[in-house]
Write an enzyme that holds these catalytic residues in place. Structure first.
Site: not given
Ligand code: UFG
Length: 334
Positions: A12, A31, A58, A124, A148, A152, A294
């Site tokens: 980002i 960075d 750092d 987040s 994590y 935040k 999740d």
């Molecule tokens: N999913 C799958 N298969 C995968 C990966 C994800 O089905 O291989 C699904 C997850 O179950 C979820 C959706 O896709 O329903 C999104 O998953 P992500 O891992 O892409 O994102 P998350 O919503 O779990 O998490 C993200 C960021 C976090 C942040 C969060 C904030 O990764 O850092 O959004 O809401 F904190």
């Protein structure tokens, strides 16, 4: 006067640097490349056709950070730097707390010392935990489910306390929903190490034939088709939200949180469909069990950002998938 961007080589951060340069801001970037590569800095310069000072430092190195403030006339900081992998944070919590929180404390101390009291902070939507309702307004109950997310939320609290202690501070806490997509040039995007944890990088690898199939983590949620629903937002839209937030904090005081999302929720199956449409590739998948931690549904109430920052996302889910795919097939990942 320059804007200091911490973590400016990250996913980002790099897109935000481009937008800052395009908007005419002078920037200084720091960075440590812990989760990014030096090539990104060159690509930011290539895309924007502008130059800027870069420090490989750092944020835990107090002396080096202070040096940046001594050598430059910094007017505000956009603070992206930090560890961000949810799963990893569960295994190495102390590293997450130390890296994310200590570095922010060091940064704030030095900002205070140099009279720089303006910050845009990379928070987040994870601070909403398992939300009580969707769309989620900023004044919802806050909680977290992993270290994590806790870093935040703790940093938000630290920054609020700082703002209460000295009303000269002006801080925007930007709560990102699910950033995806890449720059239209295909030169910068998200390039996680190893097997991706997040949905779009994973789908991208399946489409490219690098992974055989996607595991859908559960199809028995109480959602439109049983799969998880998220508020995906294009990283370029998201980075524009930082420019609007910066404009706001440069002219006001106080600490405010803003959701940066689209306000729309898409299920995993809908994202697969959109990706198949723009890429012309079949996304093979299998349904597996739910991923621990999740939630079913998460999407933003976007009214506050719209009203107070005059910002709104404009790109569609197809744009997001198209740019993710474009970055992937460009085969010049950085
Ligand atoms: N999913 C799958 N298969 C995968 C990966 C994800 O089905 O291989 C699904 C997850 O179950 C979820 C959706 O896709 O329903 C999104 O998953 P992500 O891992 O892409 O994102 P998350 O919503 O779990 O998490 C993200 C960021 C976090 C942040 C969060 C904030 O990764 O850092 O959004 O809401 F904190």
């Amino acid at each position: 006067m320059a804007i200091l961007v911490t973590g400016g080589a990250g996913y980002i951060g790099s897109h935000t640097c481009i937008n800052l340069l395009n908007a005419g801001y002078e920037i200084v970037v720091v960075d440590n490349f812990s989760n990014s590569k030096p090539e990104v800095i060159e690509r930011i310069k290539q895309i924007s056709r502008k130059n800027f000072l870069f420090y490989q430092v750092d944020l835990l190195d107090e002396v080096a950070v202070e040096n940046i403030f001594r050598e430059n006339d910094i007017s505000a900081v956009i603070h992206f730097a930090g560890f961000k992998a949810v799963g990893e944070s569960v295994n190495i919590p102390l590293s997450y707390y130390h890296n994310n929180i200590t570095s922010t404390l060091i940064l704030c101390e030095i900002m205070k010392k140099y009279g720089v009291k303006k910050m845009v902070f990379s928070s987040s939507a994870t601070v909403y935990g398992d939300p009580e309702k969707c769309p989620i307004p900023e004044n919802s109950t806050l909680s977290t489910t992993n270290p994590y997310g806790s870093t935040k939320l703790m940093i938000e609290q630290i920054l609020r306390d700082l703002g209460r202690s000295d009303h000269d501070w002006s801080i925007a806490l930007l709560r990102y929903f699910n950033p995806i997509g890449a720059h239209e040039s295909g030169l910068i995007g998200e390039d996680p190490h190893g097997i991706p944890n997040n949905l779009l990088p994973y789908i991208s690898k399946v489409a490219a034939g690098d992974l055989p199939f996607l595991n859908i983590f559960g199809d028995d949620y109480d959602t439109k088709d049983g799969t998880g629903v998220r508020d995906y937002i294009h990283v370029v839209d998201l980075s524009m939200g930082h420019i609007r937030a910066l404009e706001k904090i440069l002219t006001t005081k106080g600490v405010e949180a803003y959701n940066l999302g689209t306000g729309k929720g898409y299920s995993v199956l809908e994202v697969i469909k959109a990706f198949e449409k723009v890429s012309g590739q079949r996304i093979h998948f299998k349904v597996s069990s739910r991923r621990p931690g999740d939630i079913a549904t998460c999407y933003a109430d976007i009214r506050k950002a719209k009203n107070e920052l005059n910002w709104q996302a404009s790109k569609t889910i197809e744009d997001m998938c198209q740019d993710t795919w474009n970055f992937s097939i460009n085969n010049i990942k950085v």
